[in-house]
Design a protein around this motif. Structure first.
Motif, short mmCIF file in Angstrom:
data_model
loop_
_atom_site.label_atom_id
_atom_site.label_comp_id
_atom_site.label_asym_id
_atom_site.label_seq_id
_atom_site.Cartn_x
_atom_site.Cartn_y
_atom_site.Cartn_z
N ARG A 53 0.98 -1.17 0.06
CA ARG A 53 -0.08 0.16 0.13
C ARG A 53 0.86 1.42 -0.11
O ARG A 53 0.37 2.30 -0.48
N GLY A 56 2.52 0.68 -3.80
CA GLY A 56 1.74 0.41 -5.04
C GLY A 56 2.24 -0.68 -6.07
O GLY A 56 1.97 -0.60 -7.13
N ARG A 141 -10.64 1.06 -10.24
CA ARG A 141 -11.17 1.27 -8.85
C ARG A 141 -9.89 1.43 -7.89
O ARG A 141 -9.68 2.14 -6.99
N ASP A 142 -9.08 0.48 -8.16
CA ASP A 142 -7.68 0.19 -7.44
C ASP A 142 -6.95 1.40 -7.39
O ASP A 142 -6.31 1.82 -6.51
N ALA A 145 -7.74 4.44 -5.49
CA ALA A 145 -7.38 4.43 -3.97
C ALA A 145 -6.08 4.47 -4.01
O ALA A 145 -5.29 5.30 -3.12
N ARG A 146 -5.24 4.06 -4.96
CA ARG A 146 -3.77 3.87 -4.84
C ARG A 146 -3.06 5.46 -5.20
O ARG A 146 -2.44 6.00 -4.52
N LEU A 148 -4.76 8.04 -4.48
CA LEU A 148 -4.81 9.08 -3.12
C LEU A 148 -3.91 8.82 -2.19
O LEU A 148 -3.43 9.83 -1.79
N ILE A 149 -3.52 7.52 -1.96
CA ILE A 149 -2.20 7.39 -1.05
C ILE A 149 -1.19 7.88 -1.58
O ILE A 149 -0.38 8.50 -1.17
N TYR A 165 -5.12 1.30 7.43
CA TYR A 165 -5.37 -0.06 7.00
C TYR A 165 -5.11 -1.07 7.90
O TYR A 165 -5.57 -2.02 8.12
N LEU A 195 -5.30 13.93 2.47
CA LEU A 195 -6.22 12.99 2.08
C LEU A 195 -7.68 13.48 1.70
O LEU A 195 -8.09 13.29 0.39
N TYR A 199 -9.05 13.83 -1.96
CA TYR A 199 -10.37 13.28 -2.51
C TYR A 199 -11.03 14.17 -3.28
O TYR A 199 -11.80 14.07 -3.90
N LEU A 208 -13.26 10.41 -9.60
CA LEU A 208 -13.98 9.35 -8.61
C LEU A 208 -15.28 9.41 -8.81
O LEU A 208 -16.08 10.33 -9.45
N ILE B 6 -10.77 9.24 9.65
CA ILE B 6 -11.86 9.09 8.57
C ILE B 6 -13.10 8.01 8.80
O ILE B 6 -12.91 6.91 9.40
N LEU B 12 -14.96 8.91 1.36
CA LEU B 12 -13.30 8.71 1.29
C LEU B 12 -13.11 7.42 1.89
O LEU B 12 -12.05 6.92 1.20
N ALA B 15 -13.75 5.03 -0.88
CA ALA B 15 -12.70 4.98 -1.84
C ALA B 15 -11.35 4.39 -1.52
O ALA B 15 -10.85 3.34 -2.19
N LEU B 16 -10.95 4.58 -0.29
CA LEU B 16 -9.56 4.04 0.34
C LEU B 16 -9.95 2.45 0.51
O LEU B 16 -8.73 1.72 0.30
N ASN B 17 -10.86 2.16 0.77
CA ASN B 17 -11.29 0.55 0.87
C ASN B 17 -11.07 -0.40 -0.58
O ASN B 17 -10.74 -1.52 -0.29
N ASP B 18 -11.28 0.71 -1.44
CA ASP B 18 -10.99 -0.15 -2.55
C ASP B 18 -9.71 -0.38 -3.07
O ASP B 18 -9.25 0.22 -4.19
N TYR B 19 -8.73 -0.97 -2.01
CA TYR B 19 -7.50 -1.06 -2.47
C TYR B 19 -6.90 -2.41 -1.82
O TYR B 19 -6.26 -2.46 -0.86
N PRO B 20 -7.23 -3.44 -2.61
CA PRO B 20 -7.08 -4.76 -2.22
C PRO B 20 -5.51 -5.17 -2.42
O PRO B 20 -5.06 -4.35 -3.21
N VAL B 21 -4.97 -6.11 -1.64
CA VAL B 21 -3.69 -6.13 -1.64
C VAL B 21 -3.54 -7.74 -2.05
O VAL B 21 -4.10 -8.68 -1.74
#
Lengths: 208, 310
Positions: A53, A56, A141-142, A145-146, A148-149, A165, A195, A199, A208, B6, B12, B15-21
């Motif tokens: 995370r 990325g 989608r991924d 979020a990526r 944003l981070i 996380y 953040l 966003y 988004l 958050i 927000l 959006a952040l939760n859509d980040y699978p590993v």
């Protein structure tokens, strides 16, 4: 919040409290391969989530985890010497926290190096090969979020990854970043503000 | 949860939760084990690791180095007089010691500066006149030698005056009294120079008339002896005694001199004070713009022993 369904607290938390980490460190110091395999099984998943995370990039994340585990292997004799099994210090040893700090610092170092070399915030290469529609949608989608981070500076990124996380308490996250708690809370506040702004900007721009 | 957190379920957060590993690749543990087996032994520690102990020692060392640097800078600043330029008083070691021990340090006169290079000793030695002088050549030779001695003594007197001024300033500085600035000091020195010049002029006139008398005496065939040069005042036993006494007083340190005067009988002390005041008032009358304002600590009565009669 842990979106991939992993437990928020790793098994290491329990093992540390019982001094099992000291025993594991002693076995690592004795160059026991099975102990290293055990440490990988216990901690690699959490480290990989953090590294992925933050960077990325899956390959980069694996490299970071591997390097962190090898550093544990290298430093095991020193760690075991400072926390002998059965002593009071043994109960205080948290290999998970130690590994988290190493992995976070490695990730920050790599991000900085990548930024210096490429001049950008994102990883150098993106996969340009055509993908199936579903994969494209999931990736978009991924990517949101990526992105944003990734828009955050390295340390703010680490603060969000560790607290949001990984759901680490602020004290543990501060320890992982080698900061005092006040400084960390200030960093976290800045990170959340940045953040939200990022966003909002993306939402206004229709990304988004 | 604070207001900055958050909020779960917010756009927000979604959006952040859509980040699978993705999971770790297969065989990751084996690769790490293989790398660990092939890994070179780590380099030995460059410095002792002692946890907080080593850190504390490093910090202590930095503090010690910082303190030493600060001390060196402060000492240099004090020694070079930089602190005085900013009106920061630097106490002497004796004062600091006295404040620590609670004992009062004895008042010591300012150290006497090394004596200036004096003129040739021969020039300062008194001119000895053994036999009678009966020729003009001998007389002029005697005058020449006396002039040499006068010039030498005059130079010494000037240096002594300078030293006394410096010592007076040092004493005032040590006592924490206000010091004269450069302009005031220059004015003081100028007044003293003027007084000196005036006195030399008067002495010169007196000497010139006396010499004319002696020259006439020699031209008339008379002889001139030592007594003619020395003058009647020197022959006076009371004057000689007084001069001796004054000489002794001058040789004393200020503290000894004070003690000596305190130990005198009150009548004698009163007489001395009266004499001193009289001399001061006379001097003030003679030099209304100069000696009347001159501090007694700087200008002292002229030394008659160094003032030749001729």
């Amino acid at each position: 919040m842990n979106t991939s369904g992993e437990p928020a607290t790793s098994p290491a938390t329990h093992s540390a409290a019982t001094g099992a980490d000291a025993a594991l460190a002693a076995r690592l110091a004795a160059r026991d391969s099975a102990a290293l395999r055990e440490a990988i099984a216990l901690h690699a998943g959490a480290l990989h989530r953090v590294a992925y995370r933050m960077t990325g990039d899956a390959h980069e994340a694996e490299d970071i985890v591997q390097e962190a585990m090898l550093r544990l292997w290298d430093h095991a004799p020193n760690i075991a010497a400072r926390h002998p099994v059965g002593s009071e210090a043994a109960g205080a040893l948290k290999l998970g926290g130690w590994l988290q700090r190493v992995a976070t610092n490695l990730a920050i170092d790599r991000l900085r190096r990548a930024r210096r070399l490429s001049g950008g915030e994102f990883p150098d290469s993106e996969d340009d090969a055509p993908l199936a529609d579903a994969l494209i949608e999931a990736n978009e989608r991924d990517l949101s979020a990526r992105a944003l981070i990734a828009a955050l500076p390295e340390r703010q990124r680490a603060a969000i990854v560790l607290t949001y996380y990984e759901e680490l308490p602020n004290a543990a996250a501060a320890e992982a970043l080698d900061m005092n708690i006040k400084a960390f809370e200030s960093l976290l506040l800045r990170a959340r503000t940045a953040l939200r702004h990022a966003y909002a900007a993306r939402a206004e721009g229709g990304a988004l | 949860m604070s207001v900055d957190d958050i909020i779960p379920g917010s756009p927000l957060a979604r959006a952040l939760n859509d980040y699978p590993v993705p999971g770790l690749s297969a065989g990751f543990a084996d690769r790490v084990l293989a790398a660990a087996e092939n890994r070179a032994a780590p380099l030995p520690e460059l410095r002792r690791t002692g946890g907080s102990g080593g850190r504390g020692w490093r910090m202590g060392r930095r503090i010690a180095i910082g303190a030493a640097c600060f001390g060196a800078l402060a000492t240099t600043a004090a020694a070079t007089g930089v602190l005085e330029r900013f009106d920061i008083a630097v106490p002497s070691a004796e004062k600091v010691w006295a404040s620590l021990t609670g004992k009062e340090t004895p008042v010591v006169a300012a150290p006497i500066a090394s004596k200036p290079a004096e003129p040739a000793a021969a020039a300062l030695a008194p001119v000895v006149i053994d036999g009678p002088i009966d020729t003009p050549e001998e007389l002029s030779e005697a005058f020449r030698r006396i002039d040499e001695v006068r010039e030498g003594r005059s130079a010494v007197r000037r240096q002594v005056i300078d030293q006394r001024i410096d010592r007076a300033i040092e004493r005032r500085r040590a006592a924490g009294l206000p010091l004269p600035d450069a302009e005031q000091e220059a004015r003081l020195r100028q007044r003293i120079d003027e007084a000196q010049t005036l006195r030399q002029q008067r002495a010169g006139e007196r000497i010139a008339s006396r010499r004319e008398e002696l020259e006439r005496k020699v031209e008339n065939g008379e002889t001139v002896t030592r007594e003619d040069f020395v003058g009647p005042r020197r022959a006076d036993p009371a004057t000689i005694e007084r001069r001796e006494w004054l000489k002794q007083l001058r040789e004393m340190s200020p503290q000894q001199r004070r003690e000596f005067l305190r130990n005198l009988p009150p009548e004698q002390r009163r007489v001395l004070v009266e004499e001193y005041r009289k001399r001061r008032s006379e001097a003030a009358t003679k030099l209304p713009n100069t000696s009347a304002e001159t501090p007694a600590s700087v200008v002292e009565p002229a030394d008659p022993t160094v003032q030749p009669q001729i």
